[in-house]
Design an enzyme around this catalytic site. Structure first.
Site, PDB file in Angstrom:
ATOM      1  N   HIS A  62      48.441  42.149  24.442  1.00  0.00           N
ATOM      2  CA  HIS A  62      46.906  41.213  23.981  1.00  0.00           C
ATOM      3  C   HIS A  62      46.534  42.276  22.900  1.00  0.00           C
ATOM      4  CE1 HIS A  62      45.847  39.024  27.844  1.00  0.00           C
ATOM      5  NE2 HIS A  62      47.131  38.699  27.607  1.00  0.00           N
ATOM      6  N   TYR A 105      35.335  38.070  28.462  1.00  0.00           N
ATOM      7  CA  TYR A 105      34.219  38.870  29.415  1.00  0.00           C
ATOM      8  C   TYR A 105      32.977  37.950  29.102  1.00  0.00           C
ATOM      9  CZ  TYR A 105      37.031  42.858  30.060  1.00  0.00           C
ATOM     10  OH  TYR A 105      38.310  43.813  30.542  1.00  0.00           O
ATOM     11  N   PRO A 143      35.563  48.274  37.428  1.00  0.00           N
ATOM     12  CA  PRO A 143      36.708  47.604  36.717  1.00  0.00           C
ATOM     13  C   PRO A 143      36.441  47.020  35.370  1.00  0.00           C
ATOM     14  CG  PRO A 143      36.073  46.395  38.510  1.00  0.00           C
ATOM     15  CD  PRO A 143      35.151  47.607  38.639  1.00  0.00           C
ATOM     16  N   LYS A 153      39.990  50.831  33.443  1.00  0.00           N
ATOM     17  CA  LYS A 153      40.351  52.009  33.140  1.00  0.00           C
ATOM     18  C   LYS A 153      40.957  52.617  34.365  1.00  0.00           C
ATOM     19  CE  LYS A 153      39.420  52.137  28.898  1.00  0.00           C
ATOM     20  NZ  LYS A 153      40.770  52.132  28.145  1.00  0.00           N
ATOM     21  N   TYR A 165      38.705  50.753  24.719  1.00  0.00           N
ATOM     22  CA  TYR A 165      39.281  49.894  25.512  1.00  0.00           C
ATOM     23  C   TYR A 165      40.681  50.013  25.495  1.00  0.00           C
ATOM     24  CZ  TYR A 165      39.873  45.445  28.205  1.00  0.00           C
ATOM     25  OH  TYR A 165      40.319  44.223  29.176  1.00  0.00           O
TER      26      TYR A 165
HETATM   27  C1  PHB Z   1      42.261  41.880  36.154  1.00  0.00           C
HETATM   28  O1  PHB Z   1      43.117  41.329  35.562  1.00  0.00           O
HETATM   29  O2  PHB Z   1      42.357  41.897  37.310  1.00  0.00           O
HETATM   30  C2  PHB Z   1      41.290  42.654  35.321  1.00  0.00           C
HETATM   31  C3  PHB Z   1      41.306  42.683  34.076  1.00  0.00           C
HETATM   32  C4  PHB Z   1      40.271  43.558  33.292  1.00  0.00           C
HETATM   33  C5  PHB Z   1      39.259  44.164  34.084  1.00  0.00           C
HETATM   34  C6  PHB Z   1      39.219  43.988  35.212  1.00  0.00           C
HETATM   35  C7  PHB Z   1      40.159  43.406  35.891  1.00  0.00           C
HETATM   36  O3  PHB Z   1      38.396  44.762  33.058  1.00  0.00           O
END
Ligand code: PHB
Ligand code: APR
Length: 393
Positions: free
Chosen positions: A76, A204, A296, A300, A388
């Protein structure tokens, strides 16, 4: 009759931290035994996120377990952020010349277990009542029960890789440890569905009704989350209602592309920031979730386990190779320096993107101003991007 065993490093926990540490130590000629309280099927069955920083992917490559990751991992170049139905992209590759790889933690765990069982050394499954002894001496011991038999394992060092609820952190005298914690007043309701993701990258979203995240496990399996109350009853969230809420929060563009379908997994998880310091006491060293937890939002958790393991493996191999103790003595300070920066980033992403305040409050305006600045500033986007994709080790 107690069965006696001996190894150089006793590792508690067959999660990513314990497995990766065992693998890297083996490649440097250091022997270990892994004690895992659950069985293999349970450990390999845990559904966990996997957004791998470039440093984590490189470490897995160094460990010789990245073949499937390179075949199946989804590279990504950025993420999308949606605020009040307006979206903007954070272009990692343009801003940092780095990327992340989406590859489930479950798969990382399977790859590491396969390597371990391919001749590296034992994993003792179903090791019950693991107890830590004599960590203030040069000959620490682990005792445990397995197959109806009591066992004792003497070692030079113990690696506590047993996660947040493990025995390691609790084996350090309370007056020797400091805890830092923030428990967030909401949870994440997550669903897993065998439908194609609504976007090729993660989305997000900050919405007046709450946070939402569109993620994925593969081109045919999607993972979505919505912010919810910690007291939600999952029975009051039928699939149709979850999909409807996701469409509202992720915005009209994502909604138009979204494929819905039956959830194959649905659960609610709390969010917490937590650090225990120091990450060492005598011959016991903590790594991964045993020492720290992040919400989450910044993806990280797995990546911090990897950097802890990098530092601990480097310290242990310097001890066995050159009789050096300086890196062991500096392990906690070195690991925590990176942990705290990741804790900050995860806390910042969480407090910026979630519904925390009444929309008419000053704090809500500060959140929107932060996001408006992020949408319009290359410097602000670069700061998000470099955290990130992962700060240097
Ligand atoms: C996930 O794919 O479960 C996931 C991805 C990014 C995040 C949290 C969870 O920040
Ligand atoms: N004895 C033996 N094994 C134990 C004990 C114990 N007392 N307590 C816990 N374990 C095992 C668990 O069963 C688990 O397999 O230790 C392992 C810990 O693994 P994780 O919790 O995955 O922790 P870690 O390896 O640090 O990986 C961190 O996992 O939880 C996610 O989000 C987190 O991505 C992060 C990653």
């Amino acid at each position: 009759m107690v069965s006696q065993g001996r190894t150089q490093v006793g590792i508690i926990g067959a999660g990513p931290a314990g497995l990766l540490l065992a693998r890297l130590l083996k490649l440097h000629g250091v022997e270990s035994v892994i004690l895992e309280q659950r069985d293999r099927a349970y450990v390999e069955g845990r559904v966990r996120a996997g957004v791998l920083e470039q440093g984590t992917a490189s470490l897995l490559e160094e460990a010789g377990v990245a073949d499937r990751l390179k075949r199946e991992g989804l590279v990504h170049d950025g993420i999308e952020i949606v605020v009040r139905d307006r979206s903007f992209r954070i272009d990692f590759r343009d801003l940092t010349d780095k990327t992340v790889v989406v590859y489930g933690q479950t798969e990382v765990t399977k790859d590491l277990i396969a390597a371990r069982l391919g001749g590296d050394g034992p994993i003792v499954w179903n090791a019950a009542n693991v107890t830590i002894h004599d960590i203030d001496s040069a000959r620490p011991r682990l005792t445990y029960r397995c197959d109806g038999q009591e066992h004792e394992l003497t070692c030079d060092f113990i690696a506590g890789c047993d996660g947040f609820h493990g025995v390691s952190r609790q084996s350090i005298p309370a007056n020797a440890l400091r805890h830092f914690e923030r428990v967030y007043p909401f949870g994440w309701l997550g669903i897993l569905a065998d439908v194609p993701p609504c976007s090729h990258e993660l989305i997000y979203a900050k919405h007046a009704r709450g946070f939402a995240l569109a993620s994925m496990r593969s081109p045919t399996r999607s993972r979505y989350y919505i912010q919810c109350s910690l007291y939600e009853d999952l029975d009051e969230w039928p699939d149709a209602l979850v999909w409807e809420e996701l469409k509202r929060r992720l915005g009209s563009e994502a909604a138009a592309r979204m494929t819905t379908g039956p959830a194959i997994e649905k659960s609610i998880a709390p969010l917490r920031s937590f650090v225990a310091a120091p990450m060492r006491h005598g011959r016991l060293f903590l790594a991964g979730d045993a020492a720290h937890i992040v919400p989450p939002t910044g993806a990280k958790g797995l990546n911090l386990a990897a950097s802890d393991v990098y530092y601990l493996c480097r310290a242990l191999t310097a001890f066995y190779g050159d009789k050096r103790t300086d890196l062991l003595d500096r392990y906690s300070e070195t690991a925590l320096a990176r942990v705290w920066k990741a804790e900050r980033f995860s806390w910042w992403m969480t407090t910026m993107l979630h519904k925390l305040h009444d929309e008419t409050s000053f704090e809500a305006q500060m959140q929107l101003a932060e996001l408006d600045y992020l949408a319009s500033s290359r410097a602000a986007q670069t700061a998000l991007a470099e955290n990130y994709v992962g700060l240097p080790y």
